[in-house]
Design an enzyme around this catalytic site. Sequence first.
Site, PDB file in Angstrom:
ATOM      1  CE  LYS A  51      47.693  42.737  34.282  1.00 33.11           C
ATOM      2  NZ  LYS A  51      47.690  41.444  34.982  1.00 33.11           N
ATOM      3  CB  SER A 305      45.986  49.866  37.455  1.00 38.63           C
ATOM      4  OG  SER A 305      44.626  49.748  37.072  1.00 38.63           O
TER       5      SER A 305
END
Length: 504
Positions: A51, A305
């Site tokens: 992110k 992720s």
Amino acid sequence: MLEHYVKKILTSRVYDVAVETPLQPARQLSERTGNQVLLKREDLQPVFSFKIRGAYNKLAQLSAEQLACGVVTASAGNHAQGLALAAKHMGVKATIVMPRTTPEIKVNGVRARGGKVVLHGDSFPEALAHSLKLVEEKGYVYVHPYDDPDTIAGQGTVAMEILRQQPAQLDAIFVPVGGGGLIAGIAAYVKYLRPEIKVIGVEPEDSNCLQAAMAAGKRVVLPTVGLFVDGVAVAQIGEHTFAVCRQHVDEVITVSTDEVCAAIKDIFDDTRSITEPAGALAVAGIKKYVEREGCVDQVLVGIDSGANINFDRLRHVAERAELGEKREAIIAVTIPERPGSFKTFCEAIGKRQITEFNYRYHSDGEAQIFVGVQTHPENDPREALLASLHEQGFPVQDLTDNELAKLHVRHMVGGHAAAVPDECVFRFEFPERPGALFNFLSKLGGRWNISMFHYRNHGAADGRVLAALQVPHAQRHLIPEALDAIGYPYWDETENPAYKLFLG
């Protein structure tokens, strides 16, 4: 559209704070699947998640006037930490609105990176509404966690690195999907430069907003969203992200909670790192895809992720991983209530390892036992165990896929209750916050007696509760309205075989 995004990706400014992460071979997983499995280790970013890429790129595109106003977002997860670090690096004031149910590890992560945390509301929609209110009141610039072209472009730099790191054979890239920022960025870049590579999204079965949208041909809002894989718990795919995904994502695979837990273990076995549930989605998807297609000798990339997981959640992950690997079966077996019955049953199990055994005396005639048995997906599958017990005359029920059995009954087996008439059983998901139980009891009122209650902390934002109410048949029609007023998701488990066998 793709050329536009590729240009934005190539000019993205992410490496002032983000790092180029390795594309790491997963040796054991590769051997087991017969394919070359590579993990894109985005869990190694400074905020332990991809992110940071999109958050920083968005800030880098803002004007000096906009930056001077400060930025705000609503997030209960990794975007919050990414924006906090990006803003700190650029000397920008960042306000992060987080639900009060946000795990402490993520709140502390934002504060440690210089972000101002505002805890508001008990759910993401409430936090979002408050963040938009701050935009109006304070003049802050809102930074969306996924549905923004600059954010999408920042996440797309993951694909740029993958194609550079694996210039030879590459058959498919598996991407976890929440709001769609990561998969949209990856799909745009990959399909423009190497369209033969498949881009496959992976979602939890209970949070499949992209799969639902692609099936409908338009964005849809899921009526409920599962909370275990909290990093992708999104009810509706983004508008900008869906515009890319509907044209350039090859398919979406959904996976169960047990399969996600098994994938967390797979990643640990190969890397000695612990990923969060969302970070393991891609590996779970790879395993399901290989089993379905029977493919061998392919090169498959999974995006790992993120690694922002509460330590307390590992207990639940460990419990469910063996089930997800199909290496454990949960069964209910009826045996005669007489000396020697346990021994006879153990002989019927054979050399299989018993992982769990729960029993309490019920009647003189027969006994119900709750058993966990070690299995193997190829050499000794669950079906073979069940067939063997049936052949040897043991009544057996398979509870391996029964959520009530796995979440509650296995911790409650202690015998049937005597003389509890009109009992109705419900499973709830409580927000994990002070006052949640009191809210439940006060809204339920003293109308019906609570005859059974079980709660177990899982280290997540939601608590899992099993409760039984004594409701006369003439009042059964009042139950839905009463439970809906409480506001917690619930499921009627009155006819669940696990309840009937061990608790009813």
